[in-house]
Design a protein around this motif. Structure first.
Motif, PDB file in Angstrom:
ATOM      1  N   GLY A   1       0.799  -1.218   0.000  1.00 16.47           N
ATOM      2  CA  GLY A   1       0.000   0.000   0.000  1.00 16.47           C
ATOM      3  C   GLY A   1       0.830   1.267   0.000  1.00 16.47           C
ATOM      4  O   GLY A   1       2.040   1.230   0.131  1.00 16.47           O
ATOM      5  N   ILE A   2       0.133   2.389  -0.178  1.00 15.22           N
ATOM      6  CA  ILE A   2       0.753   3.704  -0.066  1.00 15.22           C
ATOM      7  C   ILE A   2      -0.089   4.535   0.879  1.00 15.22           C
ATOM      8  O   ILE A   2      -1.291   4.339   0.991  1.00 15.22           O
ATOM      9  N   GLU A   3       0.559   5.441   1.584  1.00 13.51           N
ATOM     10  CA  GLU A   3      -0.177   6.277   2.524  1.00 13.51           C
ATOM     11  C   GLU A   3      -0.746   7.522   1.854  1.00 13.51           C
ATOM     12  O   GLU A   3      -1.854   7.938   2.127  1.00 13.51           O
ATOM     13  N   ASP A   4       0.024   8.128   0.958  1.00 11.35           N
ATOM     14  CA  ASP A   4      -0.376   9.351   0.277  1.00 11.35           C
ATOM     15  C   ASP A   4      -1.170   8.985  -0.975  1.00 11.35           C
ATOM     16  O   ASP A   4      -0.706   8.222  -1.806  1.00 11.35           O
ATOM     17  N   LEU A   5      -2.387   9.509  -1.116  1.00 13.25           N
ATOM     18  CA  LEU A   5      -3.215   9.192  -2.268  1.00 13.25           C
ATOM     19  C   LEU A   5      -3.237  10.322  -3.293  1.00 13.25           C
ATOM     20  O   LEU A   5      -4.198  10.478  -4.033  1.00 13.25           O
ATOM     21  N   SER A   6      -2.166  11.103  -3.368  1.00 10.73           N
ATOM     22  CA  SER A   6      -2.083  12.155  -4.376  1.00 10.73           C
ATOM     23  C   SER A   6      -1.823  11.538  -5.743  1.00 10.73           C
ATOM     24  O   SER A   6      -1.404  10.389  -5.855  1.00 10.73           O
ATOM     25  N   ALA A   7      -2.071  12.321  -6.794  1.00 12.26           N
ATOM     26  CA  ALA A   7      -1.844  11.836  -8.152  1.00 12.26           C
ATOM     27  C   ALA A   7      -0.382  11.445  -8.348  1.00 12.26           C
ATOM     28  O   ALA A   7      -0.083  10.429  -8.989  1.00 12.26           O
ATOM     29  N   ALA A   8       0.534  12.209  -7.790  1.00 15.62           N
ATOM     30  CA  ALA A   8       1.961  11.911  -7.934  1.00 15.62           C
ATOM     31  C   ALA A   8       2.330  10.593  -7.252  1.00 15.62           C
ATOM     32  O   ALA A   8       3.097   9.793  -7.803  1.00 15.62           O
TER      33      ALA A   8
END
Length: 158
Positions: free
Chosen positions: A94-101
């Protein structure tokens, strides 16, 4: 999983191909990808509630592009998203940051890894007698000694 064979219904799903006899599935075996004129497969996805797109990269194989798309659509739309390979997306971490980048970075990472694995397997499986146990390491899996000067090519030409 098999490539998508049915057409998806929705606002932007028209087949606008002008070539007779060609269907949408000839160029796009998986959802979210397309093939460039020169043979590379690319993936991109539209951001929810926006007109902008997230570029997910360019790959040698359609499977790698589809896996990059799956990763991005999973993080954008959640576990109910329509995926090309639903059994594989959860194993990617998983990833914590859900920004486009952040989504782009994770999708490109997954796509590049799959592309490298697919190209390594296809090179090593080129012979008709190749089994899984006979696969050799690809050049990127070998760890060169960085303290040694590179050896000259035996051909002697550049």
């Amino acid at each position: 999983m098999e490539p998508i064979t049915g057409s998806s219904s929705g606002a932007g799903s028209c087949n606008c191909s002008s070539a007779p006899g060609k269907t949408k599935n000839d160029q796009r075996p998986y959802k979210g990808i397309r093939m460039r004129k020169w043979g590379k497969w690319v993936a991109e996805i539209r951001e929810p509630n926006k007109r902008s797109r997230i570029w997910l990269g360019s790959y040698s194989t359609p499977v790698a592009a589809a896996r990059a798309y799956d990763t991005a659509v999973y993080y954008l739309r959640g576990p109910t998203a329509r995926l090309n390979f639903p059994e594989l997306v959860a194993a990617d971490g998983g990833i914590e940051d859900l920004s486009a980048a952040a989504i782009r970075k994770k999708a490109i990472e997954v796509g590049a890894r799959v592309d490298a694995e697919m190209s390594c397997t296809s090179v090593n499986m080129g012979g008709a007698h190749g089994s899984r146990s006979e696969l050799k390491a690809c050049w990127f899996q070998e760890k060169p000694d960085l303290n040694k000067k590179p050896e000259e090519d035996p051909d002697g030409e550049d």
